[in-house]
Structure formats: C-alpha cells, structure tokens
Write an enzyme that holds these catalytic residues in place. Sequence first.
Site, PDB file in Angstrom:
ATOM      1  N   LEU A  30       0.887  -1.179  -0.113  1.00 36.10           N
ATOM      2  CA  LEU A  30       0.095   0.093   0.114  1.00 36.10           C
ATOM      3  C   LEU A  30       0.802   1.156   0.163  1.00 36.10           C
ATOM      4  O   LEU A  30       1.866   1.312   0.499  1.00 36.10           O
ATOM      5  CB  LEU A  30      -0.798  -0.129   1.102  1.00 36.10           C
ATOM      6  CG  LEU A  30      -1.855  -1.151   1.601  1.00 36.10           C
ATOM      7  CD1 LEU A  30      -2.710  -1.178   2.502  1.00 36.10           C
ATOM      8  CD2 LEU A  30      -2.682  -1.426   0.069  1.00 36.10           C
ATOM      9  N   HIS A  31       0.339   2.314  -0.744  1.00 39.57           N
ATOM     10  CA  HIS A  31       1.027   3.488  -0.764  1.00 39.57           C
ATOM     11  C   HIS A  31       0.113   4.664  -0.801  1.00 39.57           C
ATOM     12  O   HIS A  31      -1.049   4.441  -0.424  1.00 39.57           O
ATOM     13  CB  HIS A  31       1.839   3.598  -2.238  1.00 39.57           C
ATOM     14  CG  HIS A  31       1.122   3.476  -3.408  1.00 39.57           C
ATOM     15  ND1 HIS A  31      -0.014   3.859  -3.950  1.00 39.57           N
ATOM     16  CD2 HIS A  31       1.247   2.246  -4.277  1.00 39.57           C
ATOM     17  CE1 HIS A  31      -0.308   3.418  -4.850  1.00 39.57           C
ATOM     18  NE2 HIS A  31       0.355   2.247  -5.148  1.00 39.57           N
ATOM     19  N   GLY A  33      -1.260   6.206  -3.068  1.00 40.34           N
ATOM     20  CA  GLY A  33      -2.710   6.076  -3.933  1.00 40.34           C
ATOM     21  C   GLY A  33      -3.759   5.185  -2.992  1.00 40.34           C
ATOM     22  O   GLY A  33      -4.904   5.594  -3.251  1.00 40.34           O
ATOM     23  N   HIS A  34      -3.396   4.164  -2.492  1.00 41.10           N
ATOM     24  CA  HIS A  34      -4.137   3.387  -1.934  1.00 41.10           C
ATOM     25  C   HIS A  34      -4.995   3.900  -0.673  1.00 41.10           C
ATOM     26  O   HIS A  34      -6.045   3.944  -0.320  1.00 41.10           O
ATOM     27  CB  HIS A  34      -3.434   2.282  -1.317  1.00 41.10           C
ATOM     28  CG  HIS A  34      -2.991   1.384  -2.397  1.00 41.10           C
ATOM     29  ND1 HIS A  34      -1.578   0.982  -2.539  1.00 41.10           N
ATOM     30  CD2 HIS A  34      -3.870   0.495  -3.065  1.00 41.10           C
ATOM     31  CE1 HIS A  34      -1.476   0.213  -3.180  1.00 41.10           C
ATOM     32  NE2 HIS A  34      -2.784  -0.230  -3.769  1.00 41.10           N
ATOM     33  N   GLY A 144      -9.060   2.894  -8.294  1.00 37.64           N
ATOM     34  CA  GLY A 144      -8.335   4.128  -8.592  1.00 37.64           C
ATOM     35  C   GLY A 144      -8.614   4.002 -10.145  1.00 37.64           C
ATOM     36  O   GLY A 144      -8.428   3.226 -10.843  1.00 37.64           O
ATOM     37  N   GLN A 150      -9.486  -1.331 -16.144  1.00 40.58           N
ATOM     38  CA  GLN A 150     -10.370  -2.189 -14.979  1.00 40.58           C
ATOM     39  C   GLN A 150     -11.283  -1.612 -14.445  1.00 40.58           C
ATOM     40  O   GLN A 150     -12.408  -2.085 -14.221  1.00 40.58           O
ATOM     41  CB  GLN A 150      -9.016  -2.265 -14.034  1.00 40.58           C
ATOM     42  CG  GLN A 150      -9.637  -3.152 -12.588  1.00 40.58           C
ATOM     43  CD  GLN A 150      -8.470  -3.012 -11.559  1.00 40.58           C
ATOM     44  OE1 GLN A 150      -7.598  -3.743 -11.730  1.00 40.58           O
ATOM     45  NE2 GLN A 150      -8.455  -2.055 -10.630  1.00 40.58           N
ATOM     46  N   VAL A 173      -3.145   9.362  -8.277  1.00 41.11           N
ATOM     47  CA  VAL A 173      -2.134  10.161  -7.247  1.00 41.11           C
ATOM     48  C   VAL A 173      -0.879  10.063  -7.744  1.00 41.11           C
ATOM     49  O   VAL A 173      -0.294   8.920  -8.278  1.00 41.11           O
ATOM     50  CB  VAL A 173      -2.071   9.531  -5.831  1.00 41.11           C
ATOM     51  CG1 VAL A 173      -1.395  10.040  -4.944  1.00 41.11           C
ATOM     52  CG2 VAL A 173      -3.469   9.603  -5.182  1.00 41.11           C
ATOM     53  N   SER A 182       2.597   3.554  -8.190  1.00 39.34           N
ATOM     54  CA  SER A 182       2.210   2.182  -8.458  1.00 39.34           C
ATOM     55  C   SER A 182       3.174   1.362  -7.517  1.00 39.34           C
ATOM     56  O   SER A 182       4.302   1.835  -7.055  1.00 39.34           O
ATOM     57  CB  SER A 182       2.498   1.769  -9.675  1.00 39.34           C
ATOM     58  OG  SER A 182       2.606   0.437 -10.231  1.00 39.34           O
TER      59      SER A 182
END
Length: 278
Positions: A30-31, A33-34, A144, A150, A173, A182
Amino acid sequence: MELIVARNREDLVKARHTGTVALVPTMGALHEGHRSLIRQARVRADQVVVSVFVNPLQFSPNEDFSRYPRTFDADLDVCRAEGVDVVFHPSAEDMYAPDRQVSVSAGQMGQVVEGAFRPGHFDGMLTVVLKLFHLVQPDLAVFGQKDAQQLALIRRMVADLDLPIEILGAPTVREPDGLALSSRNRYLSDDDRRVALALSRALRTGAAELTPARIRQAARAVLDEAGPALEVDYLALVDPATFAEVSEDYSGMAVLAVAAKAGSTRLIDNVTLTLNPA
C-alpha cells in the site's frame, strides 16, 4: 476500535458492522494512492474493509506474480493509520478451490488495449473482484482511475450482472515529478525512473492538443524521444465506456492510455480528456 484481520468468509461475517460497508480491493504494498482510496471509503461508509490479496489469476506465467511486493505488516500499519475496520487477507487456497471451474469473462472489452498485451488478465481480475463482492457484501467499492480499463470493466460487470454495489473511481495520485504511484515503482532504478517519466509527460503533452490525430501524434513523439530504454506496448485514445479507439470526429470524454516498460518494470498510466467535434 481495534483493526480486525479476517482470513475467510466466517471471519468476515463475525466482523461485519451494522450500517454501510465500503470495500477497497488491493494487492497490498500500500502507498499514498491506496490511502486516497481508503479516505474516500471512510467518508462514504460506516465500515471500511480493505482486501489484501495478490490474485494469481490475473498474472500470466511470464509476469511478476512471484516477485510482486508483499508487505503485509506495513500494509496493516497503513490501514490502522487510516482508520480501516477490517483487513481481508485470504490465502489463495481460501479463495480458489483446486477443482475450480467457473470464472468471469471480460468479453471483447477485456481483449483490447491492456487486454491485448495481457491475455486473460481481465478475466482473472473480474473473477476475484466478483468473489470479493460476494464475500464482503459491500454497499460500495472504491477503485483507482490509474487502472482505467479495470475500472470500466468493473462498472460494466456490475451493470451487466445487476450487482447492488456503487462503484467509485478515485483520481490517480502522482509523485511530485508526475510519475503515477504504483506498487511496482519500487522496482525502478534511478535511470529507469527517469525514463519512466516519459509516460506522464507524453500524456500531458497529448492532452494539450485538440484533435485525436494531434493528441496521438504529440504523445507518441514524447515516447519516441525516450529511445530504446522505453519499450512501449501501446498508446491508445479510447472511449472510456468501451475502450474502443475513437475516430477523428469523436465528441465527448476520452481516455489517453499508455503502457511501457522502463527497464524490466512495466507501468501503465492514463489521462481523461474531453474532445469536441471539429
């Protein structure tokens, strides 16, 4: 309230709250963006469930399933910091019976653009997402926009199968230099990262143009400038609902999408545009 880690359906049933439930499906590592997805879910629901599962069905034999980053302890720290209620972390054996027969087909829409380079990828993705929807029973799910095809396929599956779930798309993000966040960015060497910046630069350059031909031409020129260090799979300007390439007289929303390898790391990115007829 203490974070609950659920491993199977029974754990999820025990952990379920009253009120609305939001699901954030992830493959871990997780980063930021998550985190942005989790924050959207937190605003919209009484209970937030984050799934952490590296799905073998969406990797082909020559892809990076075995080396995909698995950082579960760090992922739990992120979830605690973001106020997540439940982390669903099943094993592959829990998710898939050894004699599994039935899966979801992404249809023609899953065979173009990204699907043309990753045969079967979207079938595997939709299969696991549908299973997660059945197991978690969310009222809404957050994905996202970086994975635009997707997201479009999940929306199509929800519509086609009459699933009572609201799908939210969250903006991509980016790092300060423009690189889309990513989990695979950690594979990039310093040189690879400099090369990879051509993806976001190409999208920005293309988005500044007004017609499909000029958009494609301008973006392609930026990618070509990166030279052989950037191995481009595709640059596509598509209808966001079908992912079919748009014509010169197309009017409305469009997605400019790109996929390429910088070194051994394959990255994707996209930007949404509005096109008007000439």
